[in-house]
Write an enzyme that holds these catalytic residues in place. Structure first.
Site, PDB file in Angstrom:
ATOM      1  N   TYR A 286       0.839  -1.204   0.000  1.00  0.00           N
ATOM      2  CA  TYR A 286       0.000   0.000   0.000  1.00  0.00           C
ATOM      3  C   TYR A 286       0.874   1.255   0.000  1.00  0.00           C
ATOM      4  O   TYR A 286       0.646   2.187  -0.792  1.00  0.00           O
ATOM      5  CB  TYR A 286      -0.919   0.001   1.224  1.00  0.00           C
TER       6      TYR A 286
ATOM      7  N   LYS B 101       1.320   4.293  -3.011  1.00  0.00           N
ATOM      8  CA  LYS B 101       1.063   5.716  -2.783  1.00  0.00           C
ATOM      9  C   LYS B 101       2.273   6.571  -3.131  1.00  0.00           C
ATOM     10  O   LYS B 101       2.131   7.712  -3.594  1.00  0.00           O
ATOM     11  CB  LYS B 101       0.627   5.941  -1.328  1.00  0.00           C
TER      12      LYS B 101
ATOM     13  N   THR C  30     -13.866   6.291   6.392  1.00  0.00           N
ATOM     14  CA  THR C  30     -14.432   5.666   5.201  1.00  0.00           C
ATOM     15  C   THR C  30     -14.202   4.155   5.277  1.00  0.00           C
ATOM     16  O   THR C  30     -13.535   3.649   6.177  1.00  0.00           O
ATOM     17  CB  THR C  30     -13.778   6.191   3.910  1.00  0.00           C
TER      18      THR C  30
END
Length: 326
Positions: free
Chosen positions: A207, A211, A244
């Site tokens: 991850y 990014k 979220t």
């Protein structure tokens, strides 16, 4: 054996320590409030992952300002539900959903082809969709999921839409590419010989790597556009830690603990969307000033690898090969 365990644990420890630091900063700082933005009548925007979370708030605000917004996503029911909610609040909204699966390069090409057949302008592209800490797996084209969805799918999408974005911009009204990144890029690495994380897989590391790749691409693209004199800018945005569904793959006890305190520690999706909208719409970021890395309404410095021109170029050229453009 010990080195393998260390390779697995180190990215987890580093990411969670970084997350703790971000949460503490958020707890003791005031969220950026979006100033009043100008009307966007006649402008067309594409927002990936616009059916929920930060993306939904971006779509909603742009629609309120009169933009024609296209939600690109893989979940049609979610996208259509988002459109219904927006139209209930703002009946004049020009919002639509188009199928886009960033885990499939063919889906990206079909999305772009369908869009271009309509001969619409494109003034704003928000690369927002993403995955985080998903189990090890591969995209339709065989790429590691974080790299494939967060970075490579958006790379191809942006590349294929560049001509339309350039043609739609003009002096004083640049088109804009806004990539939603993360502070996790600060502990990412770009290993050009192992972009698929085959040598030692860690979802946490993958991850962070994806990014950082986003940031390198965003920075290099902006430089290329400046050198070419095109009326188009590119920047990256860190929305902070936002409440979220992105965090649903966290370690279960940690996820449950955070969800219990989300109202205190996390930003609301609308707060997370504020800097994304500022980067996409603010007249203050017109032209060359539209580049860079933004967080909580301000341009921030980032890690040294982001500014490495050779690393930027190498990743750019490798990505072109991966998507069959070179």
């Amino acid at each position: 054996m010990l080195s393998a365990v260390r390779a697995q644990l180190l990215p987890i420890i580093r990411l969670y320590l970084l997350g703790l630091k971000v949460l503490l900063v958020q707890l003791f700082s005031t969220p950026f409030r979006l100033p009043v933005m100008p009307r966007q009548d006649g402008k067309v925007a594409i927002v990936t992952g616009g059916g929920r979370g930060i993306g939904y708030e971006v779509v909603l605000h742009m629609a309120r300002l009169g933009a024609h917004v296209i939600i690109g996503g893989r979940d049609e029911q979610e996208g259509l539900a988002a459109i219904r909610r927006i139209c209930e609040e703002y009946k004049e909204a020009k919002v639509e959903f188009k199928k886009l699966d960033l885990a499939s390069l063919q889906s990206v090409r079909q999305f772009v082809q369908s869009f271009k057949e309509r001969d619409l302008p494109l003034n704003i592209l928000v690369n927002n969709a993403g995955v985080m800490l998903v189990p090890e797996g591969r995209t339709e084209d065989g790429y590691e999921q974080h790299f494939g969805v967060n970075y490579l799918g958006h790379f191809l999408l942006t590349w294929l839409l560049l001509d339309t974005l350039k043609d739609s911009g003009k002096c004083g009204h640049f088109s804009r590419v806004v990539s939603v990144s993360s502070s996790a890029h600060r502990i990412g690495e770009i290993r050009l010989n192992d972009l698929n994380s085959c040598q030692s897989y860690s979802a946490h590391a993958a991850y962070c790597h994806s990014k950082l790749a986003q940031l390198l691409f965003s920075s290099h693209l902006h430089q290329e556009l400046q050198c070419g004199g095109f009326p188009l800018s590119s920047c990256a945005v860190d929305p902070g830690m936002v409440d979220t569904a992105l965090y649903r793959h966290l370690w279960t006890p940690l996820r449950l603990a955070l969800s219990a305190a989300a109202y205190l520690l996390f930003r609301a999706p609308a707060e997370g969307a504020a800097t994304v909208l500022y980067a996409a719409l603010s007249p203050a970021l017109e032209g060359e000033s539209g580049g860079g890395y933004w967080a909580n309404g301000h341009r921030e410095m980032t890690t040294p690898p982001t500014f490495d021109p050779q690393l930027q170029l190498s990743l750019w050229e490798t990505s072109l090969q991966f998507v069959g453009l070179q």
